[in-house]
Design an enzyme around this catalytic site. Structure first.
Site, PDB file in Angstrom:
ATOM      1  CB  VAL A  41      -9.913  -2.894   4.510  1.00 40.83           C
ATOM      2  CG1 VAL A  41      -9.852  -4.039   3.510  1.00 40.83           C
ATOM      3  CG2 VAL A  41     -11.296  -2.770   5.125  1.00 40.83           C
ATOM      4  CG  HIS A  95       0.514  -2.588   5.208  1.00 42.19           C
ATOM      5  ND1 HIS A  95       1.270  -3.737   5.260  1.00 42.19           N
ATOM      6  CD2 HIS A  95      -0.614  -2.912   4.526  1.00 42.19           C
ATOM      7  CE1 HIS A  95       0.625  -4.712   4.634  1.00 42.19           C
ATOM      8  NE2 HIS A  95      -0.524  -4.226   4.180  1.00 42.19           N
ATOM      9  CG  LEU A  96      -3.369   0.400   0.532  1.00 45.98           C
ATOM     10  CD1 LEU A  96      -3.581   1.890   0.322  1.00 45.98           C
ATOM     11  CD2 LEU A  96      -3.436  -0.339  -0.791  1.00 45.98           C
ATOM     12  CG  HIS A  97      -4.204   1.726   6.854  1.00 47.34           C
ATOM     13  ND1 HIS A  97      -2.898   2.138   6.702  1.00 47.34           N
ATOM     14  CD2 HIS A  97      -4.791   2.617   7.682  1.00 47.34           C
ATOM     15  CE1 HIS A  97      -2.705   3.231   7.421  1.00 47.34           C
ATOM     16  NE2 HIS A  97      -3.834   3.554   8.021  1.00 47.34           N
ATOM     17  CB  THR A  98      -9.426   1.248   3.087  1.00 45.11           C
ATOM     18  OG1 THR A  98      -8.572   1.175   1.930  1.00 45.11           O
ATOM     19  CG2 THR A  98     -10.631   2.112   2.780  1.00 45.11           C
TER      20      THR A  98
END
Length: 138
Positions: A41, A95-98
């Site tokens: 995400v 890149h920020l990701h969960t």
């Protein structure tokens, strides 16, 4: 941001097996999943770490992560999920990701030594993406 694969996915220039495309973020299958159905995400904006995410965006972004955890579990029939985020160290894409990873009892996941697998083909990957998308609560 030029060169960021996740920005390319968000912008539609890089193909991905999307499971959600919403104002608060985009979710798609990891191409090297811990287990099949492993979802990433990402926020739409290019942010590198969690601390870069504006406080006002937290409810929408993590609401999407929460809904995807439900969808992965119910859509795939898994026993639960593992939800995780790296900031800088071990962050393979800046890149920020969960990560939302399906879990089952006895699946072999121990600590952070994650085995990796691959989808047999695009058809199999698409079937996982479809099952999760269908189970995504609104």
């Amino acid at each position: 941001m030029g060169g960021c694969v996740f920005c390319g996915i968000v912008g539609g220039e890089v193909p991905a097996f999307r499971v959600a495309d919403e104002p608060d973020g985009v979710a798609f299958l990891d191409t090297r999943p811990v287990f099949k159905g492993h979802v990433l995400v990402v926020p739409r904006d290019h942010l590198v770490t969690l601390t870069d995410l504006p406080a006002a965006a937290l409810p929408g972004y993590f609401g999407l992560v929460q809904r995807l955890a439900v969808a992965v579990e119910s859509g795939l029939g898994s026993g639960g999920t593992f939800v995780a985020m790296n900031n800088k160290v071990s962050q393979s894409v800046a890149h920020l990701h969960t990560h939302v990873v399906p879990r089952t009892k006895g699946d072999g996941l121990r600590g952070f030594f994650w085995p990796r697998t691959r989808y047999a083909d695009d058809t199999e990957a698409d079937s996982y993406a479809t099952r999760i998308t269908t189970a995504l609560p609104s």
